[in-house]
Design a protein around this motif. Structure first.
Motif, mmCIF file in Angstrom:
data_model
loop_
_atom_site.group_PDB
_atom_site.id
_atom_site.type_symbol
_atom_site.label_atom_id
_atom_site.label_comp_id
_atom_site.label_asym_id
_atom_site.label_seq_id
_atom_site.Cartn_x
_atom_site.Cartn_y
_atom_site.Cartn_z
ATOM 1 N N SER A 253 -38.605 51.366 -26.560
ATOM 2 C CA SER A 253 -37.433 51.058 -27.665
ATOM 3 C C SER A 253 -36.223 50.713 -27.129
ATOM 4 N N ILE A 254 -35.848 50.151 -26.155
ATOM 5 C CA ILE A 254 -34.246 49.679 -25.714
ATOM 6 C C ILE A 254 -34.540 48.214 -26.170
ATOM 7 N N LYS A 255 -33.430 47.838 -26.968
ATOM 8 C CA LYS A 255 -33.847 46.599 -27.026
ATOM 9 C C LYS A 255 -32.328 45.794 -26.531
ATOM 10 N N ALA A 256 -31.641 46.399 -26.166
ATOM 11 C CA ALA A 256 -30.709 45.035 -25.208
ATOM 12 C C ALA A 256 -30.001 46.471 -24.725
ATOM 13 N N ILE A 257 -29.222 46.256 -23.663
ATOM 14 C CA ILE A 257 -28.045 46.520 -23.088
ATOM 15 C C ILE A 257 -26.844 46.152 -22.736
ATOM 16 N N ALA A 258 -25.607 45.956 -22.083
ATOM 17 C CA ALA A 258 -24.337 45.481 -22.337
ATOM 18 C C ALA A 258 -23.812 45.954 -20.731
ATOM 19 N N PHE A 259 -24.004 45.503 -20.045
ATOM 20 C CA PHE A 259 -23.282 46.261 -18.231
ATOM 21 C C PHE A 259 -21.829 45.950 -18.710
ATOM 22 N N THR A 260 -21.416 46.547 -18.423
ATOM 23 C CA THR A 260 -19.944 46.204 -18.261
ATOM 24 C C THR A 260 -19.606 46.748 -16.569
ATOM 25 N N ASP A 261 -19.479 45.860 -15.811
ATOM 26 C CA ASP A 261 -18.869 46.135 -14.641
ATOM 27 C C ASP A 261 -19.888 47.765 -14.117
ATOM 28 N N TYR A 286 -24.543 41.100 -18.826
ATOM 29 C CA TYR A 286 -24.252 41.926 -17.807
ATOM 30 C C TYR A 286 -22.097 40.550 -17.687
ATOM 31 N N VAL A 287 -21.041 41.642 -18.471
ATOM 32 C CA VAL A 287 -20.532 41.249 -17.847
ATOM 33 C C VAL A 287 -19.145 42.324 -17.591
ATOM 34 N N ARG A 288 -18.625 41.107 -16.686
ATOM 35 C CA ARG A 288 -17.856 41.180 -15.384
ATOM 36 C C ARG A 288 -16.278 41.105 -15.482
ATOM 37 N N SER A 289 -15.491 41.857 -15.122
ATOM 38 C CA SER A 289 -14.269 41.779 -15.089
ATOM 39 C C SER A 289 -14.102 40.555 -13.897
ATOM 40 N N ASN A 290 -12.722 39.822 -14.244
ATOM 41 C CA ASN A 290 -12.019 38.740 -13.786
ATOM 42 C C ASN A 290 -11.963 38.883 -12.426
ATOM 43 N N ASP A 291 -12.178 38.172 -11.334
ATOM 44 C CA ASP A 291 -11.906 38.538 -10.093
ATOM 45 C C ASP A 291 -10.288 38.537 -9.904
ATOM 46 N N VAL A 292 -9.859 39.265 -9.180
ATOM 47 C CA VAL A 292 -8.087 39.322 -9.647
ATOM 48 C C VAL A 292 -8.263 39.570 -8.323
ATOM 49 N N GLY A 337 -29.689 40.402 -9.715
ATOM 50 C CA GLY A 337 -30.747 39.852 -9.956
ATOM 51 C C GLY A 337 -30.244 39.020 -11.198
ATOM 52 N N LYS A 338 -31.289 37.966 -11.828
ATOM 53 C CA LYS A 338 -31.241 36.596 -12.472
ATOM 54 C C LYS A 338 -30.544 37.103 -14.198
ATOM 55 N N ILE A 339 -29.981 37.773 -14.226
ATOM 56 C CA ILE A 339 -29.773 38.954 -15.522
ATOM 57 C C ILE A 339 -27.859 37.768 -15.821
ATOM 58 N N LYS A 340 -28.465 37.267 -17.308
ATOM 59 C CA LYS A 340 -26.922 36.547 -17.940
ATOM 60 C C LYS A 340 -25.995 37.085 -17.257
ATOM 61 N N THR A 341 -25.192 36.548 -16.987
ATOM 62 C CA THR A 341 -23.753 37.110 -16.142
ATOM 63 C C THR A 341 -22.588 36.508 -17.180
ATOM 64 N N ILE A 342 -21.181 36.370 -17.270
ATOM 65 C CA ILE A 342 -20.812 36.330 -18.721
ATOM 66 C C ILE A 342 -19.470 36.957 -18.042
ATOM 67 N N TRP A 343 -17.991 36.013 -18.443
ATOM 68 C CA TRP A 343 -16.748 37.068 -17.993
ATOM 69 C C TRP A 343 -16.826 38.020 -18.975
ATOM 70 N N ALA A 344 -15.637 38.965 -18.608
ATOM 71 C CA ALA A 344 -14.804 39.987 -19.281
ATOM 72 C C ALA A 344 -14.338 39.605 -20.603
ATOM 73 N N PHE A 358 -16.556 41.480 -28.431
ATOM 74 C CA PHE A 358 -17.097 40.516 -29.257
ATOM 75 C C PHE A 358 -18.276 40.151 -28.436
ATOM 76 N N ALA A 359 -17.529 39.285 -27.435
ATOM 77 C CA ALA A 359 -18.841 39.011 -26.630
ATOM 78 C C ALA A 359 -20.283 40.034 -26.882
ATOM 79 N N ILE A 360 -19.842 41.862 -26.688
ATOM 80 C CA ILE A 360 -21.188 42.956 -26.553
ATOM 81 C C ILE A 360 -21.537 42.564 -27.960
ATOM 82 N N PHE A 361 -20.988 42.364 -28.460
ATOM 83 C CA PHE A 361 -21.083 42.873 -30.259
ATOM 84 C C PHE A 361 -21.908 41.476 -30.361
ATOM 85 N N ASP A 362 -22.255 39.970 -29.987
ATOM 86 C CA ASP A 362 -23.266 38.791 -30.232
ATOM 87 C C ASP A 362 -24.504 38.946 -29.526
#
Length: 377
Positions: A253-261, A286-292, A337-344, A358-362
């Motif tokens: 039933s889970i169609k999409a997950i957005a993991f933030t950090d 996976y939405v990753r916060s920028n590397d401070v 893993g090989k999860i698609k990873t994008i910058w927050a 916006f990227a999460i809802f896309d």
């Protein structure tokens, strides 16, 4: 004698000054004072979101031996609301079409079994991180200094409810303390979402009319053929994966997950290849916060939560803008893993949801379209 002032004290015209990250301690000291003000702000923000987006609180666990009641914020027509005592009258109106006689309301007579609520409506589940944040709150500090839209799940609830017509389930993993966050998470998830097998695999006997109370209990199971979209922040992501590892019946039933950090690790699922593969498929991002820690990063966040970029196309503030793909390394791929990873789009962990909204809802919309296409075939 000359009047002296303490730099740490609020100025005399404090009522006209906006509280920001830089001056917050002058007005709200760390410790009990901060916790008190933050709790008031969280409760106020929750009340505003409930009022604005037609949400209600529902109790998902009332075992006092385990601690205080655990509640979740859900859309006002969520089936669990109809199981609570104060909503029995509404349930009778629903089941009997508003034409019930006094005798019918008193009598526990049989009713049709084809009653269903929100049968096909998608639901957005929002899980916050651990700590002192409560349901729907991502950052107490940003709630106080930048406002409700930046410090909470306001944007996600608004987009889901008003623009997509989705249901909402906002759980509260820290309701009994962060030490038992996972137990609270899985109790909430299991109560809010019931596996399809319980409702779909019915024998011929189960198609007969049933007593009203039995039908009430079946309402929560009759809805879960609907798609589930999940926003899991920080420890919420780890709790979600741990729960799916223990009980993966809702995985279809889970169609999409957005993991933030998120704090999860795909290595936890070595013995469950189906789940391990799912966490690396296109359904997940996976939405990753920028590397401070990067000396090349010049992305700054203003006191109002707005990213400030220098405009140099070669700079990381552009290459690490929200939604841009991350070039992951071996360590990252071993853990996630090989999860698609994008910058927050922000170096601030607690702003990874707002900056990446916006990227999460896309991501969610892409899979919602696929779901709609599949339904047409």
């Amino acid at each position: 004698s000359a009047e002296t002032t303490d730099e740490s004290s609020p100025p005399s015209d404090a009522s006209t000054i906006m509280i920001t990250l830089s001056n917050r301690k002058q007005f709200i000291a760390d410790g009990p004072h901060y916790d008190l003000i933050a709790n008031i702000a969280q409760e106020t923000a929750q009340s505003i979101m409930c009022s604005e987006f037609n949400l209600e609180w529902v109790t998902v666990c009332s075992d006092r031996n385990l601690g205080p009641d655990v509640r979740a914020m859900v859309d006002a027509d969520h089936p669990l609301l109809l199981e609570e005592g104060e909503n029995k009258a509404a349930l009778q109106e629903l089941l009997l079409g508003g034409n019930a006689t006094t005798e019918e309301k008193k009598d526990d007579s049989v009713i049709p079994t084809d009653v269903s609520i929100n049968k096909t409506k998608a639901t957005l589940l929002i899980a916050t991180g651990r700590g002192k944040v409560r349901a729907g709150i991502f950052s107490r500090q940003h709630l106080l200094t930048a406002g409700i839209e930046i410090g909470t799940a306001w944007h996600f609830i608004r987009e889901a409810r008003l623009r997509r017509g989705w249901g909402i389930a906002v759980i509260d993993p820290n309701a009994r303390g962060e030490g038992v966050g996972f137990d609270t998470f899985k109790r909430s998830f299991s109560r809010l979402f019931v596996a399809d097998d319980a409702s779909n695999n019915m024998s011929a006997e189960s198609t007969k009319p049933m007593p009203r109370q039995q039908s009430v209990n079946s309402l929560s199971t009759s809805t879960q053929s609907s798609p589930i979209y999940i926003l899991a922040h920080s420890a919420g992501g780890g709790q979600l994966v741990r729960h799916l590892r223990e009980d993966s019946t809702l995985l279809p039933s889970i169609k999409a997950i957005a993991f933030t950090d998120s704090s999860h690790n795909v290595q936890w699922c070595k013995s469950q290849p189906t789940l391990m593969e799912f966490l690396q498929q296109k359904n997940c991002v996976y939405v990753r916060s920028n590397d401070v820690r990067s000396s090349q990063s010049c992305v700054k966040v203003s006191s109002r939560g707005k990213d400030i970029q220098c405009g140099d196309e070669r700079c990381s503030c552009i290459t690490q803008a929200s939604g841009k793909l991350v070039n992951t390394d071996n360590f990252w791929e071993h853990r996630f893993g090989k999860i698609k990873t994008i910058w927050a789009g922000s170096p601030d962990h607690s702003l990874s949801n707002y900056a990446g909204r916006f990227a999460i809802f896309d991501h969610f919309d892409e899979h919602a379209k696929e779901e709609a296409t599949d339904d047409c075939h």
